[in-house]
Write a protein that holds these residues in place. Structure first.
Motif, PDB file in Angstrom:
ATOM      1  N   ILE A 105       0.810  -1.204  -0.029  1.00  9.16           N
ATOM      2  CA  ILE A 105       0.117   0.031   0.014  1.00  9.16           C
ATOM      3  C   ILE A 105       0.866   1.204  -0.052  1.00  9.16           C
ATOM      4  O   ILE A 105       0.795   2.241  -0.826  1.00  9.16           O
ATOM      5  CB  ILE A 105      -0.997   0.045   1.278  1.00  9.16           C
ATOM      6  CG1 ILE A 105      -1.927  -1.175   1.235  1.00  9.16           C
ATOM      7  CG2 ILE A 105      -1.565   1.408   1.361  1.00  9.16           C
ATOM      8  CD1 ILE A 105      -2.665  -1.419   2.506  1.00  9.16           C
ATOM      9  N   VAL A 106       2.075   1.146   0.640  1.00  6.37           N
ATOM     10  CA  VAL A 106       2.820   2.504   0.985  1.00  6.37           C
ATOM     11  C   VAL A 106       3.252   2.634  -0.466  1.00  6.37           C
ATOM     12  O   VAL A 106       3.554   3.728  -0.868  1.00  6.37           O
ATOM     13  CB  VAL A 106       3.856   2.010   1.863  1.00  6.37           C
ATOM     14  CG1 VAL A 106       4.944   3.025   1.717  1.00  6.37           C
ATOM     15  CG2 VAL A 106       3.198   2.019   3.493  1.00  6.37           C
ATOM     16  N   ARG A 107       3.810   1.705  -1.288  1.00  6.99           N
ATOM     17  CA  ARG A 107       4.640   1.860  -2.446  1.00  6.99           C
ATOM     18  C   ARG A 107       3.452   2.492  -3.584  1.00  6.99           C
ATOM     19  O   ARG A 107       3.900   3.358  -4.013  1.00  6.99           O
ATOM     20  CB  ARG A 107       5.023   0.469  -3.081  1.00  6.99           C
ATOM     21  CG  ARG A 107       6.332   0.439  -2.365  1.00  6.99           C
ATOM     22  CD  ARG A 107       6.968  -1.021  -3.308  1.00  6.99           C
ATOM     23  NE  ARG A 107       8.050  -1.676  -2.325  1.00  6.99           N
ATOM     24  CZ  ARG A 107       8.039  -2.548  -1.603  1.00  6.99           C
ATOM     25  NH1 ARG A 107       6.645  -3.138  -1.420  1.00  6.99           N
ATOM     26  NH2 ARG A 107       8.774  -2.857  -0.700  1.00  6.99           N
ATOM     27  N   ALA A 108       2.333   2.125  -3.315  1.00  3.59           N
ATOM     28  CA  ALA A 108       1.274   2.373  -4.052  1.00  3.59           C
ATOM     29  C   ALA A 108       0.975   3.771  -3.793  1.00  3.59           C
ATOM     30  O   ALA A 108       0.594   4.782  -4.788  1.00  3.59           O
ATOM     31  CB  ALA A 108      -0.061   1.709  -3.936  1.00  3.59           C
ATOM     32  N   LEU A 109       0.806   4.274  -2.678  1.00  7.93           N
ATOM     33  CA  LEU A 109       0.486   5.602  -2.507  1.00  7.93           C
ATOM     34  C   LEU A 109       1.737   6.554  -2.731  1.00  7.93           C
ATOM     35  O   LEU A 109       1.540   7.584  -3.095  1.00  7.93           O
ATOM     36  CB  LEU A 109       0.395   5.750  -0.858  1.00  7.93           C
ATOM     37  CG  LEU A 109      -0.718   5.083  -0.222  1.00  7.93           C
ATOM     38  CD1 LEU A 109      -0.633   5.334   1.419  1.00  7.93           C
ATOM     39  CD2 LEU A 109      -2.048   5.733  -0.824  1.00  7.93           C
ATOM     40  N   GLY A 110       3.013   5.946  -2.623  1.00  8.61           N
ATOM     41  CA  GLY A 110       4.042   6.609  -3.049  1.00  8.61           C
ATOM     42  C   GLY A 110       4.025   7.055  -4.643  1.00  8.61           C
ATOM     43  O   GLY A 110       4.285   8.358  -5.159  1.00  8.61           O
ATOM     44  N   VAL A 111       3.515   6.261  -5.422  1.00  4.07           N
ATOM     45  CA  VAL A 111       3.136   6.533  -6.867  1.00  4.07           C
ATOM     46  C   VAL A 111       2.179   7.323  -7.040  1.00  4.07           C
ATOM     47  O   VAL A 111       2.054   8.383  -7.643  1.00  4.07           O
ATOM     48  CB  VAL A 111       2.661   5.209  -7.706  1.00  4.07           C
ATOM     49  CG1 VAL A 111       2.667   5.449  -9.160  1.00  4.07           C
ATOM     50  CG2 VAL A 111       4.138   4.132  -7.342  1.00  4.07           C
TER      51      VAL A 111
END
Ligand code: ADP
Ligand code: ASP
Ligand code: MG
Length: 452
Positions: A105-111
């Motif tokens: 989720i964190v990686r997705a939010l970063g994108v």
């Protein structure tokens, strides 16, 4: 039977969790049933989760991802320490899965570079979902029949993410289906506080400090004999111990007094906790999990008998005052309605109100929608916003009977510049708004006068 809610510091580490197990064991031995256990996230975890979401949304993955791993390690370490016997592989694997998912989720939010309230709930809820699973396993490991109940199946809420409102009838039905049978079969249901789900099944949260509220909702819904809030202080104190050095324990107070103190800043109790208790007339007790033998604070409908002075003080360090002056006419009828409709439209709660012939002043705590509020008010009034003020509230049922008490409160504050003052119709509190830099002194003076 009782519901027992344990706050963050009460489940912070293996030693704390072992104390909780003994507290639950004692309740079960006494009542022959239950208890229902509600837990917060381990202390500090919710803050870190929210910081992780914020960092991710700002594309600071090098900040967010290591913190995910720290949290993972903290949870795994607690399980390794606590859940003895054959290795608790399933639980360790589950925790790993949860943190793998969080990292994704964190990686997705970063994108996406965007964090919505809905996503915040998906992240923030993990603290309680994990601590409750760990607590259930720890109880089972200690010979108590702990059974995890997914809070998302039993607390049904509105879709106002990050401050969702529980739906009473739906929640009751869900508790009867998913939690009561565990009790009836002799188990100890363990539920994460703070967390729920919308009717559509999306994860929601009840607002910061909301685990107290979860416990009260569950307790009132299934009809327990007492709602216990176990925390890190001896009970409800005459003032916030972070402001006043040696506040006294309040042994007994009324629902109404507790509701006022909680609403005006006594963090030990989430402001909504009292409402379900009042509806079913169930006593609420606040206790210290590090000193379980203490009597704590008892909160009942009638409150204490024979108290001579005030009950307690509460404060908020950062409130905003909105002064609204009617621009077209003096206070024609309908003006107040228009004013409050605006606050309602933008879902901004007003804490305190004073009025004069031409103006209304209100204080608000939550300024998220304030810009919209001001814009809408400006269509028919002159609006001034004064941020960063403090609010101080003196509470006591005694204020209803002793007219001189209110004068004494104001008298003690004579050299403090007061921006607003109000005594509500219930005449159970006197609330003043003052400069932040005067709060400490004002609290000390009042505490000295009424409690020392
Ligand atoms: P928990 O994690 O157990 O829910 P909280 O931090 O939410 O604990 O609430 C307990 C804290 O509330 C205490 O440690 C204390 O610092 C603070 N507090 C503020 N006002 C009061 C008060 N009047 N009485 C007791 N505690 C208070
Ligand atoms: N863990 C949540 C919070 O820190 C809820 C609670 O502790 O009551 O706000
Ligand atoms: Mg709390």
């Amino acid at each position: 039977m009782v519901v027992q809610k344990f706050g963050g510091t009460s489940v912070a580490d293996p030693a704390a969790i072992r104390r909780v197990i003994e507290i639950a064991r004692t309740a079960r031995a006494r009542d022959g049933r239950g208890p229902v256990v509600v837990v917060s996230a381990m202390s500090g975890v919710t803050d870190v989760l929210l910081e992780i979401a914020e960092a991710a949304g700002a594309a600071r993955l090098d900040d967010a991802l290591p913190r995910v791993e720290e949290l993972r390690e903290r949870h795994l370490a607690v399980v390794r320490d606590l859940v003895g016997g054959p290795r608790p592989d399933a639980l360790l694997a589950h925790i790993n899965e949860q943190f793998d998912e969080l990292a994704a989720i964190v990686r997705a939010l970063g994108v996406l570079r965007e964090v919505s309230p809905r996503t915040l709930d998906a992240v923030a809820s993990r603290g309680e979902l994990l601590s409750s699973r760990i607590m259930a396993a720890a109880l089972a490991g200690a010979g108590l029949p702990g059974e995890w109940v997914d809070a998302r199946t039993v607390i049904v809420t509105s879709d106002e993410h990050t401050r969702a409102v529980p739906l009473t009838a739906e929640t009751h039905a869900a508790l009867v289906t998913h939690l009561v049978p565990i009790l009836d079969a002799g188990g100890v249901p363990v539920v994460g506080g703070f967390v729920g789900a919308t009717v559509d099944g999306l994860t929601s949260t009840l607002g910061r400090g909301g685990s107290d509220y979860s416990a009260a909702l569950i307790g009132a819904s299934i009809g327990v004999s007492e709602i216990q809030i176990w925390t890190d202080v001896d009970g409800l104190l005459t003032a916030d111990p972070r402001i006043i050095k040696n506040p006294r324990l309040v042994p007994h107070l009324s629902f109404a007094e507790a509701a006022e103190l909680a609403y005006f800043g006594a963090k030990v109790l989430h402001p909504s906790t009292i409402r379900p208790a009042v509806e079913r007339n169930i006593p609420v007790r606040i206790l210290n999990s590090q000193k379980p033998e203490g009597a704590g604070t008892m909160i009942t409908a009638a409150g204490a008998t024979g108290r001579v002075g005030l009950t307690g003080l509460a404060s908020k360090r950062d409130v905003t005052v909105v002064d609204i002056t009617s621009s077209r006419m003096l206070m024609a009828y309908g003006f107040l309605r228009r004013v409050f409709e605006v606050f309602e439209r933008y879902r901004t709660a007003v804490d305190m109100v004073t009025t004069s012939e031409v103006s209304v002043s209100v204080t608000v705590d939550d300024v998220r929608n304030l810009a919209d509020v001001v814009e809408a008010l400006s269509e028919f009034a002159d609006v001034t916003v004064v941020p960063h003020l403090a609010l101080l509230c003196a509470v006591g049922d005694v204020l209803q009977e002793e007219a001189a008490m209110a004068a004494r409160v104001v008298g003690v504050l004579e050299e403090v510049p007061i921006k607003m003052i109000s005594q509500a119709a219930s005449r159970r509190n006197i609330t003043v708004v003052l400069r932040r830099e005067d709060l400490q002194h004002a609290m000390e003076r009042l505490h000295e006068e009424f409690f020392e």
